[in-house]
Every structure is written in C-alpha cells, then in structure tokens.
Design a protein around this motif. Sequence first.
Motif, PDB file in Angstrom:
ATOM      1  N   LYS A  30       0.828  -1.209   0.000  1.00 16.49           N
ATOM      2  CA  LYS A  30       0.000   0.000   0.000  1.00 16.49           C
ATOM      3  C   LYS A  30       0.860   1.254   0.000  1.00 16.49           C
ATOM      4  O   LYS A  30       0.652   2.168  -0.792  1.00 16.49           O
ATOM      5  N   THR A  31       1.814   1.292   0.931  1.00 16.63           N
ATOM      6  CA  THR A  31       2.636   2.489   1.034  1.00 16.63           C
ATOM      7  C   THR A  31       3.470   2.670  -0.235  1.00 16.63           C
ATOM      8  O   THR A  31       3.626   3.791  -0.729  1.00 16.63           O
ATOM      9  N   ALA A  32       3.957   1.559  -0.787  1.00 15.12           N
ATOM     10  CA  ALA A  32       4.731   1.649  -2.032  1.00 15.12           C
ATOM     11  C   ALA A  32       3.845   2.166  -3.157  1.00 15.12           C
ATOM     12  O   ALA A  32       4.301   2.943  -4.014  1.00 15.12           O
ATOM     13  N   THR A  33       2.572   1.749  -3.176  1.00 20.46           N
ATOM     14  CA  THR A  33       1.650   2.238  -4.208  1.00 20.46           C
ATOM     15  C   THR A  33       1.421   3.738  -4.059  1.00 20.46           C
ATOM     16  O   THR A  33       1.431   4.485  -5.037  1.00 20.46           O
ATOM     17  N   VAL A  34       1.197   4.161  -2.807  1.00 22.71           N
ATOM     18  CA  VAL A  34       0.997   5.592  -2.558  1.00 22.71           C
ATOM     19  C   VAL A  34       2.224   6.380  -3.014  1.00 22.71           C
ATOM     20  O   VAL A  34       2.111   7.397  -3.707  1.00 22.71           O
ATOM     21  N   ALA A  35       3.408   5.887  -2.631  1.00 20.41           N
ATOM     22  CA  ALA A  35       4.642   6.586  -3.012  1.00 20.41           C
ATOM     23  C   ALA A  35       4.766   6.662  -4.531  1.00 20.41           C
ATOM     24  O   ALA A  35       5.084   7.712  -5.099  1.00 20.41           O
ATOM     25  N   LEU A  93       2.371   6.423  -6.786  1.00 19.64           N
ATOM     26  CA  LEU A  93       1.345   7.312  -7.344  1.00 19.64           C
ATOM     27  C   LEU A  93       1.737   8.781  -7.181  1.00 19.64           C
ATOM     28  O   LEU A  93       1.523   9.597  -8.079  1.00 19.64           O
ATOM     29  N   CYS A  94       2.294   9.104  -6.022  1.00 17.68           N
ATOM     30  CA  CYS A  94       2.723  10.491  -5.801  1.00 17.68           C
ATOM     31  C   CYS A  94       3.784  10.887  -6.825  1.00 17.68           C
ATOM     32  O   CYS A  94       3.723  11.966  -7.425  1.00 17.68           O
ATOM     33  N   ALA A 122      10.701  11.375   0.242  1.00 15.03           N
ATOM     34  CA  ALA A 122      10.439  12.694  -0.325  1.00 15.03           C
ATOM     35  C   ALA A 122       9.502  12.646  -1.519  1.00 15.03           C
ATOM     36  O   ALA A 122       9.704  13.310  -2.523  1.00 15.03           O
ATOM     37  N   VAL A 123       8.447  11.826  -1.393  1.00 13.37           N
ATOM     38  CA  VAL A 123       7.514  11.754  -2.524  1.00 13.37           C
ATOM     39  C   VAL A 123       6.627  12.991  -2.587  1.00 13.37           C
ATOM     40  O   VAL A 123       6.089  13.314  -3.641  1.00 13.37           O
ATOM     41  N   ALA A 151      -1.988   4.537 -12.013  1.00 15.67           N
ATOM     42  CA  ALA A 151      -2.036   5.991 -12.223  1.00 15.67           C
ATOM     43  C   ALA A 151      -3.049   6.332 -13.312  1.00 15.67           C
ATOM     44  O   ALA A 151      -3.786   7.320 -13.206  1.00 15.67           O
ATOM     45  N   GLY A 152      -3.085   5.486 -14.319  1.00 16.68           N
ATOM     46  CA  GLY A 152      -4.061   5.715 -15.383  1.00 16.68           C
ATOM     47  C   GLY A 152      -5.488   5.605 -14.870  1.00 16.68           C
ATOM     48  O   GLY A 152      -6.352   6.417 -15.207  1.00 16.68           O
TER      49      GLY A 152
END
Lengths: 228, 224, 285
Positions: free
Chosen positions: A41-46, A48-49, A78-79, A215-216
């Motif tokens: 999850k956190t990797a996905t958020v990072a 996506l940012c 630093a995302v 992202a798409g």
Amino acid sequence: MHRDHPTDEFGAPRATAPTELSGGRRRALRIGLGGPVGSGKTATVAALCRALRAELSLAVVTNDIYTTEDAEFLLRHAVLPPERITAVETGCCPHTAIRDDISANLEAVEELEASVGPLDLVLLESGGDNLTATFSRGLVDAQIFVIDVAGGDKIPRKGGPGVSGSDLLVVNKTDLAPLVGADLAVMARDAKAQRGELPTLFCSLAEPDGVAPIAGWVREQLARWRAH
Amino acid sequence: MSGALLLLADGRFPAGGHAHSGGVEVAVRAGLVKDADSLAAFLTGRLHTTGLTAAGLAAAAADGFDPTGLDEAADARTPSPALRATSRRLGRQLLRAARACWPDPVLDGLAAAHPGGAHQSVVLGLAARAAGLAPAEAALAAAHESVNGPATACTRLLGLDPYQVVAVLARLAPELDTVADAATRAAAEAVRRQDAWPLPAASAPLLDLFAERHSAWKVRLFAS
Amino acid sequence: MARALTAAAAPVRGELPVSVARIVAVPDTREDHAGTLLPVLSGAGPLALRRLRAGRGPAPAEVALVGAMAAPLGGDRIAVTARVEAGARLRVTSVAATVSLPGPQPGPAWYDVELTVAAGATLEWLPEPVVAAAGSHLQLTTLITLEAGARLRYREEQILGRQHDWTVHGRPGRLTSRLTVRQAGRLILDQQSDLGPGAPGWDGPAVLAGHRATGQLLTVGLPFTEPVPAALPVLAALPGERESPGEGQGAVALTLPGADARLLLAVAPDGLVLRRLLTQPADPS
C-alpha cells in the motif's frame, strides 16, 4: 466510482460528505488504499505520488497502527513535501478510523485542503489490516484494495469486502509469482468471479513504471469526478 | 428522552474518541496500569478529577450557560497545552457528528465561533441540549466518556479480559452518578450566578504529565 | 461571557476568615530612594510577618511568613493578602514548612491566600511547603489577580504527610486546594486538587501514583529560574530512573493560556526531590 449512482450495491445512499467546499469549488477527489500488511500500500501511494505530482496538487493521509511509520516512509522518500502528508492515530484500530468513525480522517483531509490547497487528489492509506477493512463512503469517493501474489493466490477466491467491493483491485508483486508458485490466471479468474465488472489490475511496482496502470485508473476517476 | 442519551454516550458514536486513551497509554507504558485493579484505580482518579470537571462544563452548557465563557473556563481548567489541543480536536469531531444528528442553530454558531474547535465538554453539553437532554444527562454522558474511552483503550493495550474491564466500569457506575450529580448542582449554581466559578476545576497532576509526555512520543498507538 | 468571568468572584465562605495577615508593597517615590516600601505589614493570629530586607533599587523588598504558633489546626480560618502596586517588587518566603494538624474539633482548616499584582509590579511568592499531617484536613484557596504587565513567580508545594505520619499512622492528612489566576481580567488557570485519605483515587495512577509530593511553579513574565536556563527540557526525567524515562514522575513545563504564563508541574516521591524539580528544571541529572 460510485458517484454515478445515488445508492450502493445494497441500495443504501452514497457518501454524505459534501462534495463542494465553501466558495463553490469542488473539493479534492478522495481515494482510499487498503489491504493486508506488506502488500504494498505504502509503495503504491509513493509511486502514485511520483507519477502524478507534476500534474496534480496532491496530499496524503496515513492511518498507521504505529502512528507515523508509513508517513515517515513517505517523508524519507520525499515523494511529497512534508506539509502535504498527515498521519492520523488510530488507537490500535485502523479500520475503525476509516470506516466506523471517520471524523479524524475528515479533519485531516479538511486541514490539508485548508493549509496546502486547493487540492486535486487526496490519497488516504489505511494501516495494514485484514481482508475485511474497507473505507467508509462518507470518507472516500473510491477505494483501491491492494493484495499481492506472495500472500497466496487464494486471496481473490476467499473474497471479503475489500476484494469483492473495492473500486479497483490491485494484485501487486506479479514478478514474484513464479517464485511463490502463484497462478496469476487463477487469481484473475477468481477476482472476476468475486468482482463482476469491477476492474482488477496486475502489476509489479518493483518494475520501472510499474504503477502506470494504477495511475491511469486514478486519472480516469479524476476526469469523471471533475465532469460530474 | 433517554434514547438520545444512549446514542450520545455510545462509544461507537462517531466523534473520534476511539483513537484516544485518556492518558492510559502512558500509564500502561510506565507500568502503573497493568491489570484490572490498577485500571480501576486509574479510572477512579480520572473520573473524580478531569471527569468531574468535564461533567460540570457539559452540564452548564446544557443548562444554557454562555458557551464562550465556558470555553474560557475550560481553557483555564486545562493547563496542559497537549490536552487543550486534544480537547478542541475532539470537540470539533463531536460537533461534526452532533450537527448531523441534531441540527440546531446553536451548534452551527458554535462551529462558526470556534473554527479550531471548542472544548469537547462544552460541545457535549450543547449537543445534549440540541438533542433535548437535561443538564444532568449531559453531565452523566461526560462522566461516562471520561472512563469509557480509557477502559476500552486499556483492553486493547494490555489485552485485558474484556469481562474484567466491563466489570470495573460496572462497579464505577454509582460513582458516575455521584459525579454527575455534583456536576449538575454546580452547573445550576453557575447558571444562577452567571459565573463559572462554582463549576468544578478538579485536576490530576499525572494526567497533565502523561499528556505532555505522550505528545512528545515518536511512536504511539493512540492520539492522546 | 466577559461579565460573568471578570466579576472576580471570591470563594464562597460560610463566614469570613478570622485572621487576615496583610502586606502592601508600593514603590518608594522619594527622591534618591528608588526601591520598594511596605506601608502595610501586619500579621494576624497565628501568622506573623517579618521584614527580611528593605527593597533598595531593583532588589525586591523581602518578607517572611512566620508561624507564630502551631497552625493551621482543624477549625482554623487564616488568610493572608498581598498587594503589589505598580513599580514595586516584593518577595515573600516562609521560615518553615506549614504543617497542617488535626484540631480539637473535626473538620478542615481554611487557609486563603489572595495576591494582587499591578502592571509593572513583581511578586515572588516562594513559601516553604504545606505538609498535611495524619488526621488533618486543610482547604487551601489561592486567588491571584494580575494586571496586564504584572510579573509573578509563585511556588506551591504540597507534601502528603511527614515521615512520622507514614511510620506511625500509615497515612497522611488531606489537602484540598484551589488555585485561580486571572490576568488582565481573563481566567488563565483554575485548578483544584484533592489529595489524601477521603479523596477518591488520589494515590492511584491517574493522580499521584503513590508519590507523596506534588507542586508547581507558576511564572508570568519571568523565567522559571534565574539565571535563565540555557535550554529548559520539556520533560525532566529523574536520575536513576530505569528503562524508558520514569513516565510516572518528574516535571513538565506547561504553557498556559494568557500572555507569557507558564506552569512547571512536578510529582515526586518526597519534598526534597520536588524542590529540586521545581528549582533546577534545566538540570535533570
């Protein structure tokens, strides 16, 4: 994305949170990310940012079990600038904070909107929890459920509200499938059986641009949100 | 009319309380609360200090005392900046839920007057008033809130037997009534005199100390 | 509601205190006499007042509270008031701890302190601790009124029982107190404490957790100590504390609502540690 429908699949009314800020401007789209511990999850958020920060005004709210761990991961990498990341304490119980009593998360989103807004998109990350944790429709407009192939290829078959009802199911770490003996075709078939027409994306965030399909999907949601 | 009281006092009322331990997270880490007996002692102290104070403020708000004056009185009764911030944050979260349940121009006015949040006890009293509850019921809800949240937090933190914890709360119930009675009488006197002085100002040194320590922790499970 | 809260309400009393000791400090305006005069310095009942030092130049006038007899005893009603007028500087100490003792009749003793400090005036109120002996009950009420720009350093130390009380009686006396502070008409601190046998939960983990001493140092417009500590730690841990820094005791500096007002709050096993926490907050080791 359920904005198109006045009721959910059980016939209950949709989100009650106002969609307009004072002044008439449409508030940011809120997307929740849930899923088991370690699924990415956190990797996905990072990711996506990184993928979206050049084109959108973004902020993130984390709901950690240990307050600031996920927020600090995002800060360390630093995302986003630190003022765009807020950690909400959940009192050992992240799914309460994202589903049953969303007040602290609503406060966090509104404070971000007030301090660094206007925002286009707020990502709300749930603390890693079990398969039953889903976001309240009063808090998010759409939710992504992140599982991974290393968690076992039977997760889609087992179902649960996250797997069956999320607006997007992400099956992460496809690169590990051969190593853990997971059958992606079985996972896709089971996901389809659980989710009907709701989309499922297989991806590997470890690969360059692995987040692109997610992202798409987010861009599509935002376009519909703005058009609505 | 007690239906609204049950709703307002329910731990599942979505007002943010679930994420707060009322100081018990620090007391647990310090080894001061470790079982049902020490939890009972903690809750007794909390009920008769900050619980009594909150009950008085809530009863006065429900009794029609000017909320701005009560907010100042609550500030003065909360020397810890961490606890003032927590109380205002929880007040804002409670106000959000209360306005959804019992639409009332007084609640709208409170939100407008305190964009950063009014004190939780003051909001609780005004929410009770908007729900048609009496000052005594507001006081009881505040007293209940002062022990119920920490007890639940303790169940999670220590993995205590939930039946033991709920029995602790049951044994405290008569004291909740006593505290709510005292708070209600004080509130009536405050309203009669138009002066916050008669309201309880009971404090507990360790709760202030715990709150400041907790806010400085890097890793914690609860918001306070 | 400004009307209700600025109408400086006095505590409700059945009757007025019997003995009121009074101090008034004014600036010495005679030519070549910059300093502070004490036109009123009157002891009453068991409280005598002794002038320790004249206020010359920037140095404050100093007065000591002297217990002239065993007091307060149950049933006593004593009071002291001090008023510091604009430009004056006053420091009040006491020569010994105030020991609250059970009286011939049951019921508490009452001790009221009322302090008023004008703009540009300074009051340091630094008495020795109040000690509650077994069987006693003292009701201590302190009302402090500060004009805008008044400076204050106020110390209050409460000790639950002497060693003797614990070894012989196994319990201390009871101390019930209220401290109310107004600054420029605004209420900035109002707190009651109720400690000792009969006060629910007083020795439990939310209040004192078995400690026998608590106290506070309130400063307005002044640092906690002089000279100013280089860096005041937010949380002072005690020496010898095991593991993660003895969460159950120590001192904490609290910023109060109001202008430049801070409260150093401490909980300690005894009066000696308490005094150290309140006087050397910058030096926890």
